[in-house]
Design an enzyme around this catalytic site. Structure first.
Site, PDB file in Angstrom:
ATOM      1  CE  LYS A   1     -16.968  -6.780   3.129  1.00  0.00           C
ATOM      2  NZ  LYS A   1     -16.265  -8.005   3.543  1.00  0.00           N
TER       3      LYS A   1
ATOM      4  CD  GLN B   1      -7.469  -7.445   7.639  1.00  0.00           C
ATOM      5  OE1 GLN B   1      -8.306  -7.273   6.778  1.00  0.00           O
ATOM      6  NE2 GLN B   1      -6.261  -7.943   7.374  1.00  0.00           N
TER       7      GLN B   1
ATOM      8  CD  GLU C   1      -1.705  -2.378   1.590  1.00  0.00           C
ATOM      9  OE1 GLU C   1      -0.526  -2.582   1.968  1.00  0.00           O
ATOM     10  OE2 GLU C   1      -2.584  -3.264   1.608  1.00  0.00           O
TER      11      GLU C   1
END
Ligand SMILES: Cc1ncc(C[n+]2csc(CCOP(=O)(O)OP(=O)(O)O)c2C)c(N)n1
Lengths: 568, 177
Positions: free
Chosen positions: A165, A116, A53
């Site tokens: 999400k 996460q 990333e």
């Protein structure tokens, strides 16, 4: 007409509405719906899978710096998001417009230490111009429009959008309107004409005016206006590291670089000019050296879009708040045609001294060994000053800034304010995607290369023709230089052994060559530039060369050294 | 020279604003002596009142950094002379001590405090004023053992007759030109 789509689809459509063409990213659980939506638009939106990333965000930075457009990157939640932070901090301090989208756990899980989950909004707050967490799909169009507007307007900077999400899955009525107004945000203040007039007067009456330009000129596309001012008033002009290439290198009034490893004349004569005209720069300590002995004799005109920069470091007699281009368009007509031949001649005299003492030896080594400066000069000559030069951080960065020549703007991509090692290779990937029409050359030290060398994978997969030059001194060169000069040559953990870079490159299928003798250099550089596609050239350079001139930490710009002080 | 400054900021009432503002102080190692945040006269706009010990130069730079935040409308700094300000303090003493004589009552009168609640066990007294005044009252009252004490952050209002935020909002349209 509004139409029902998922949040993820809405995000992708928002990017398309904003004219985004390229995204650098890395997927993971919390951003999978977005990647799924992206799959359906993969013809229109190019996604580049980096190998880390950090690579994605540096690539987005390189893309932005080479094009002037907003760079976009994606990462998943948790470790994906935290891996972006270095690049975001880098973009913040170097005013690079970015929109970084991170996945986030579903909103009911926020704050539960879910798998996460990381508080990326909290963590990125000090290093973003703005950030926002989307927890409801309805927010997407407005938030994305704001994100792009904030990133590129005023003093640009990175924006982070954290995307829960569940909001990625939820359906909304999508309708997009670009943002051009936020009530709490005034990116450009109206220019105060009296400030402009006062500045013009000061310039017209100056005997020894000296102009400094920074990246603000590039960001506001004020290159022509800068040139007009410099030529009309006959002012010598020097650049900050990030202002480099805004004025062609061979312009007769371009007198070189400011700061720690800048040119002799610009540093020395900072303490002799009567007026400093600073445009789109922020008086970084690497530029000013010891502030208590900095330009005390000069009156300062500071043209700057960010009001917080004015008076932050130096006392400013003539502040002009505004976008550089708009200010210069008002200022230039008020400037009297002028010349300062004696004053300009002083810069030339300083250059001659510097040339004899430093430059000549730097760029023509002629002893069979190879100096970094020689490599940079040859690549610059071979590409005729038309390449985009991307660097990493260290000695080679300063050498590249000093000796690479530029004909056009937006040709320098380097990590200035943060000095982020590992920036070079991924930033070159981004620059090449932004400007496929231009040759992109990157100079990287053997230390910095080993921080992000996995991006060779990206280069190989995408077959982009980045020319990689590793200037290998088997040292963390810049730190070694400081150890030599200021820590009595105690080389504490700065010597490093790299892999066989040619083999490494070969493992990725990227053609490569190692050069150890000066006589072989020119041909190797020609081969690199003439090869279609990517190429890696490892050059074994002198192990213990130092970068000079140098304004040591704590020293004044007028105490600039042309060589190491003789040891007692 | 360091002295007390009152920094005020008008911001959108959005999540995270407090964090965005306070990190500006943290990063420069300026301690926040007191902090009050609540909705301003304009709906949806919060007002921060922050007290710091600093130099005028530092206060000015901090204000510029605060204003730089996208969701901040306007920020100001003033020294104490330029503002009218108050803090509020609550004191809890035992009701026994109150009824044992008239000394507490005298103190309450002298300090212009007032009694908010009396139960069998305790009495809660309120006083508004400057820090030194609420402190002086505490010191005197503590002779009778203050069981609990709390002081609020500062609220402050300028001596100038206009509401500068409304002025800013009015001017803003011209700034967008
Ligand atoms: C991420 C990061 N870590 C550490 C540093 C400190 N640092 C600055 S220059 C430098 C040495 C760089 O060595 P190398 O990449 O070999 O380049 P050279 O100086 O030899 O050209 C180091 C360690 C840094 N700038 N960035």
């Amino acid at each position: 007409m509004a139409e029902k789509i998922t949040g993820s689809e809405a995000l992708i459509r928002s990017l398309i509405e904003e004219g985004v063409e390229t995204i650098f990213g890395y997927p993971g659980g919390a951003i999978m719906p977005v990647y799924d939506a992206l799959y359906h638009h993969r013809e229109k939106l190019k996604h580049v899978l980096t190998r880390h990333e950090q690579g994605a965000v540096h690539a987005a930075q390189g893309y932005s710096r080479a094009t002037g457009k907003v760079g976009v990157c994606f990462a998943t939640s948790g470790p994906g998001a935290t891996n972006l932070l270095t690049g975001i901090a880098d973009a913040m301090i170097d005013s690079t417009p970015l929109v970084c989208v991170t996945g986030q756990v579903a909103s009911p899980l926020l704050g539960t230490d879910a798998f996460q989950e990381s508080d990326i909004v909290g963590m990125s707050m000090p290093v973003t111009k703005w950030n926002f967490q989307i927890t409801s799909a309805d927010e997407i169009p407005e938030v994305m429009a704001k994100a792009f507007y904030i990133a590129h307007s005023g003093r640009p900077g990175p924006v982070l959008i954290d995307f829960a999400k569940d909001a990625q899955f939820a359906e909304i009525d999508f309708e997009y309107h670009k943002c051009n107004n936020i009530r709490s945000y005034v990116p450009y203040r109206p220019i105060d004409n009296s400030q402009v007039e006062a500045a013009a007067n000061a310039i017209n009456n100056a005997k020894k005016p000296f102009l400094f330009f920074g990246q603000g000129v590039v960001l506001s596309q004020a290159e022509n206006e800068l040139k007009e001012l410099v030529e009309k008033a006959g002012i010598p002009a020097a650049w900050t590291l990030l202002g480099n290439s805004a004025l062609p290198s061979n312009h007769p009034l371009n007198v070189g670089m400011l700061g720690m490893h800048g040119n002799y004349g610009p540093n020395l004569l900072t303490n002799e000019c009567d007026i400093i005209i600073a445009i789109g720069m922020r008086f970084d300590d690497r530029v000013t050296g010891n502030l208590s002995k900095y330009a005390k004799q000069a009156e300062i005109i500071h043209i700057e879009v960010d009001p917080a920069e004015i008076g932050k470091i130096v006392n400013t007699k003539f502040p002009v708040v505004g976008d550089a281009k708009k200010v210069l368009r008002k200022l230039n007509p008020l400037i009297a045609k002028n010349e300062h031949p004696e004053w300009v001649a002083k810069f030339k005299a300083c250059y001659d001294i510097e040339y004899k003492k430093v430059i000549e030896r730097d760029i023509y080594r002629n002893n069979g060994k190879i100096s970094m400066g020689e490599v940079v000069r040859m690549v610059s000559e071979k590409t005729e000053g038309n390449a985009i030069c991307v660097t990493d951080v260290g000695q080679h960065q300063m050498i590249a800034a000093r000796y690479f020549k530029f004909n056009q703007t937006k040709s320098v991509v380097t990590s200035g304010g943060l000095g982020t090692m590992g920036f070079g290779l991924p930033a070159a990937v981004g620059a090449q995607f932004g400007r496929p029409d231009r040759t992109v050359v990157t100079f990287i030290g053997d230390g910095g290369f080993q921080m992000t060398m996995q991006e060779l994978g990206t280069i190989a997969q995408e077959k982009i023709p980045v020319k990689i030059v590793i200037l290998n001194n088997n040292f963390l060169g810049m730190v070694r230089q400081w150890q030599e000069l200021f820590f009595e040559s105690r080389y504490s953990f700065t010597e490093l052994k790299g892999p066989d870079f040619v083999h490494l490159s070969g493992a990725y299928g990227i053609p490569a060559k190692r050069v150890e003798k000066g006589a072989e250099l020119e041909a190797a550089i020609a081969e690199m530039i003439d090869t279609d596609g990517p190429y890696l050239l490892e050059v074994k350079v002198e192990k213990e060369d130092n970068v000079f001139p140098m304004v040591a930490t704590g020293a004044s710009v007028s105490e600039i050294m042309l060589e190491a002080p003789t040891k007692k | 020279m360091k002295e007390e400054y009152i920094i005020t900021a008008y911001t959108e009432n959005h999540i995270g604003m407090l964090n965005r503002i306070t990190i500006i102080f943290t990063r420069r190692k300026v301690n926040i002596e007191s902090l009050t945040v609540s909705e301003s006269a304009i709906k949806g706009i919060s007002k921060f009142t922050i007290v710091v010990h600093s130099t005028a130069e530092q206060a000015e730079k901090i204000v510029k950094q605060i204003e730089k935040q996208v969701e901040v409308l306007k920020a100001f700094y003033h020294n104490n002379d330029e503002m009218i300000y108050q803090e509020i303090a609550l004191y809890k003493v035992s009701t026994k001590a109150l009824t044992a004589g008239n000394k507490i009552e005298t103190l309450v009168r002298k300090h212009n405090a007032r009694i908010l609640e009396i139960t069998d066990e305790y009495t809660v007294i309120e006083k508004t004023g400057h820090n030194d005044e609420t402190q002086e009252f505490f010191d005197e009252l503590n002779e009778f053992k203050v069981m609990q004490f709390i002081r609020s952050g500062r609220v402050a209002i300028t001596r100038s007759p206009i509401e500068r935020l409304s002025q800013f909002l009015a001017e803003r349209d011209s700034m967008l030109a």
